[in-house]
Motif scaffolding. Structure first.
Motif, PDB file in Angstrom:
ATOM      1  N   VAL A   7       0.815  -1.211   0.000  1.00  0.00           N
ATOM      2  CA  VAL A   7       0.000   0.000   0.000  1.00  0.00           C
ATOM      3  C   VAL A   7       0.852   1.266   0.000  1.00  0.00           C
ATOM      4  CG1 VAL A   7      -1.979  -1.100   1.088  1.00  0.00           C
ATOM      5  CG2 VAL A   7      -0.222  -0.060   2.521  1.00  0.00           C
ATOM      6  N   ALA A   8       2.143   1.145   0.349  1.00  0.00           N
ATOM      7  CA  ALA A   8       3.040   2.299   0.327  1.00  0.00           C
ATOM      8  C   ALA A   8       4.478   1.808   0.256  1.00  0.00           C
ATOM      9  CB  ALA A   8       2.845   3.173   1.564  1.00  0.00           C
ATOM     10  N   ASN A   9       5.348   2.642  -0.318  1.00  0.00           N
ATOM     11  CA  ASN A   9       6.754   2.271  -0.443  1.00  0.00           C
ATOM     12  C   ASN A   9       7.583   3.546  -0.475  1.00  0.00           C
ATOM     13  OD1 ASN A   9       9.289   1.088  -1.073  1.00  0.00           O
ATOM     14  ND2 ASN A   9       8.288  -0.503  -2.289  1.00  0.00           N
ATOM     15  N   LEU A  10       8.682   3.568   0.276  1.00  0.00           N
ATOM     16  CA  LEU A  10       9.486   4.777   0.380  1.00  0.00           C
ATOM     17  C   LEU A  10      10.970   4.436   0.379  1.00  0.00           C
ATOM     18  CD1 LEU A  10       9.612   7.882   0.978  1.00  0.00           C
ATOM     19  CD2 LEU A  10       9.661   7.262   3.406  1.00  0.00           C
ATOM     20  N   ARG A  11      11.716   5.111  -0.472  1.00  0.00           N
ATOM     21  CA  ARG A  11      13.176   4.998  -0.476  1.00  0.00           C
ATOM     22  C   ARG A  11      13.727   5.875   0.649  1.00  0.00           C
ATOM     23  NH1 ARG A  11      17.035   4.697  -4.691  1.00  0.00           N
ATOM     24  NH2 ARG A  11      19.117   5.070  -3.834  1.00  0.00           N
ATOM     25  N   ILE A  12      14.693   5.350   1.399  1.00  0.00           N
ATOM     26  CA  ILE A  12      15.315   6.092   2.488  1.00  0.00           C
ATOM     27  C   ILE A  12      16.821   6.117   2.266  1.00  0.00           C
ATOM     28  CG2 ILE A  12      15.732   6.182   4.979  1.00  0.00           C
ATOM     29  CD1 ILE A  12      13.092   4.762   5.366  1.00  0.00           C
ATOM     30  N   GLY A  13      17.384   7.274   2.000  1.00  0.00           N
ATOM     31  CA  GLY A  13      18.820   7.381   1.802  1.00  0.00           C
ATOM     32  C   GLY A  13      19.289   6.660   0.560  1.00  0.00           C
ATOM     33  N   SER A  14      20.584   6.416   0.498  1.00  0.00           N
ATOM     34  CA  SER A  14      21.177   5.804  -0.694  1.00  0.00           C
ATOM     35  C   SER A  14      21.017   4.289  -0.659  1.00  0.00           C
ATOM     36  CB  SER A  14      22.659   6.169  -0.774  1.00  0.00           C
ATOM     37  OG  SER A  14      23.340   5.736   0.379  1.00  0.00           O
ATOM     38  N   ALA A  15      20.874   3.708  -1.855  1.00  0.00           N
ATOM     39  CA  ALA A  15      20.776   2.256  -1.970  1.00  0.00           C
ATOM     40  C   ALA A  15      22.107   1.622  -1.587  1.00  0.00           C
ATOM     41  CB  ALA A  15      20.393   1.871  -3.392  1.00  0.00           C
ATOM     42  N   GLY A  16      22.055   0.379  -1.164  1.00  0.00           N
ATOM     43  CA  GLY A  16      23.267  -0.324  -0.786  1.00  0.00           C
ATOM     44  C   GLY A  16      23.737  -1.259  -1.884  1.00  0.00           C
ATOM     45  N   SER A  17      24.708  -2.090  -1.543  1.00  0.00           N
ATOM     46  CA  SER A  17      25.193  -3.122  -2.449  1.00  0.00           C
ATOM     47  C   SER A  17      25.137  -4.447  -1.707  1.00  0.00           C
ATOM     48  CB  SER A  17      26.613  -2.820  -2.926  1.00  0.00           C
ATOM     49  OG  SER A  17      27.478  -2.604  -1.829  1.00  0.00           O
ATOM     50  N   ALA A  18      24.748  -5.480  -2.403  1.00  0.00           N
ATOM     51  CA  ALA A  18      24.517  -6.775  -1.775  1.00  0.00           C
ATOM     52  C   ALA A  18      25.724  -7.227  -0.952  1.00  0.00           C
ATOM     53  CB  ALA A  18      24.193  -7.816  -2.842  1.00  0.00           C
ATOM     54  N   GLU A  19      25.441  -7.735   0.248  1.00  0.00           N
ATOM     55  CA  GLU A  19      26.447  -8.285   1.152  1.00  0.00           C
ATOM     56  C   GLU A  19      27.353  -7.233   1.777  1.00  0.00           C
ATOM     57  OE1 GLU A  19      26.572 -11.542   2.091  1.00  0.00           O
ATOM     58  OE2 GLU A  19      24.755 -11.748   0.929  1.00  0.00           O
TER      59      GLU A  19
END
Length: 392
Positions: A368-380
């Motif tokens: 019902v909702a989705n929000l990006r918070i800060g910068s994306a990461g990298s796996a592991e």
């Protein structure tokens, strides 16, 4: 250990239609979020004042939260306490130095069950405790764990790696799932002083890698204040990619004991998890269990899953379904008290998704909702969102 984490906690204010949550980001921020209908927004953001904020322990009664430090590059980390204002704003209220690698914590002890805090240290193979409120003092206790030789998976089980700290339903015992040592550690709590006494551990099968745990008490036991017969501990096993059920026994005057009851994978027909998958956190709500499945990519190249199990009257579980986590590497997730919404933190996609939950069937019925918070990461890696919980 998954290197990037995310935690969200909600705090309900004066408007019944709006809920507040807190989410940490490995960059060093704690973010206050507001959820209303289909809207999820950042209300405020503050520095956590530690290196790698990995976990939020929320005290709804005392209007406080505590942010742990997973740092592994510095010799010491910091456990930081915040008081919560009427509008959900945070003010730092205390800070203490801790050993490296705190990946989880829990409140325990005292007359209120929240007078002390215990910290699980993945990096330094120990558990520490502090009296609250936090001051500049030394730990109340520190337990250092060792083991003979390496485990079944040497790259992950070279030493003990406590990965969680949580209390049983009575508040008389504190437990810690140790991924490195394939054990569930059990401590008896002296509530007046906060002192812990080690009990015999429960051993898992080699290579299981227990990570997090959550208790279930049968409906017949809910009327009892203490030690309900039929209590089950459910454990998320990161290395085995399974969920296990353990029968709980309370010997008179002695230590809580566990007996393995059942183990299932997170998929239909007990199918093996895709290569690279790591079971993350586990939650119990009513007669349902949920696990987060990191990097299984069941719903897209960067979209993982949540598994629902149904609990029978005897405490056994059966697979119900897997649904989208609406993000990549769902390290933590939280179900609100009403049981109608789930907040899922995508560690690597650095997002928080709010998902509707049917309170009768337990099924997750869509985002019902989705929000990006800060910068994306990298796996592991230790980056992205690190924890999510409702503030209630």
């Amino acid at each position: 250990m998954l290197t990037a984490t995310s935690l969200i906690v909600p705090f309900f204010g004066g408007l019944a239609t709006a809920a507040q949550l807190y989410a940490t980001h490995y960059s060093g921020t704690v973010n206050q979020l507001t959820f209303s209908g289909t809207s999820l927004t950042v209300t405020s953001s503050a520095k956590t004042n530690n290196n790698l904020p990995a976990w939020i322990t929320y005290d709804g009664v005392g209007k406080a939260l505590y942010v742990t430090d997973e740092t592994w590059t510095a010799q010491t980390g910091s456990l930081v306490g915040f008081s919560i204002g009427a509008n959900g704003a945070l003010t730092q209220s205390g800070k203490v130095s801790t050993p490296q690698g705190v990946v989880a914590a829990t409140l325990y002890g005292g007359t209120d069950g929240r007078s002390y805090i215990a910290n699980a240290h993945y990096q330094t193979s120990q558990l520490t405790t502090f009296k609250l409120p936090l001051s500049s003092g030394q730990p109340l206790q520190s337990f250092k764990f060792t083991m003979n030789g390496v485990g079944a998976i040497p790259s992950r089980q070279e030493v003990p790696h406590p990965h969680s700290a949580f209390t049983d339903p009575t508040g008389d015992f504190l437990l810690s799932a140790d991924l490195g040592a394939d054990t569930i550690r059990i401590f008896k709590i002296e509530k007046a002083t906060g002192k812990l006494t080690e009990c015999p551990v429960a051993k898992t099968s080699p290579g299981t890698g227990p990570r997090h745990g959550a208790f279930w008490v049968p409906a017949a036991g809910l009327s009892r204040v203490r030690r309900a017969d039929g209590t089950i501990l459910f454990v998320a096993n990161e290395l085995g990619n399974t969920v296990s059920g353990w029968s709980v026994t309370y010997p008179a005057g002695g230590c809580l004991t566990l007996a393995l009851k059942q183990t299932l994978t997170p998929y239909a027909n007990n199918a093996t998890a895709p290569k690279g998958t790591k079971v993350g956190e586990i939650r119990v709500k009513g007669n349902f269990v949920y696990s987060s499945n990191r990097n299984d990519k069941k719903f897209g190249a960067q979209v993982d899953s949540i598994t629902q199990y149904t609990i029978s009257s005897t405490g056994s579980i059966s697979f119900t379904e897997t649904t989208s986590s609406f993000g990549w590497y769902p390290r933590t997730f939280d179900i609100n008290q009403a049981g109608d919404y789930v907040a899922i933190g995508g560690q690597t996609t650095a997002n928080v998704a709010i998902v509707k939950r049917d309170v009768v069937t337990g099924k997750l019925t869509g985002q019902v909702a989705n929000l990006r918070i800060g910068s994306a990461g990298s796996a592991e890696n230790e980056d992205g969102v690190s924890a999510v919980v409702w503030a209630e």
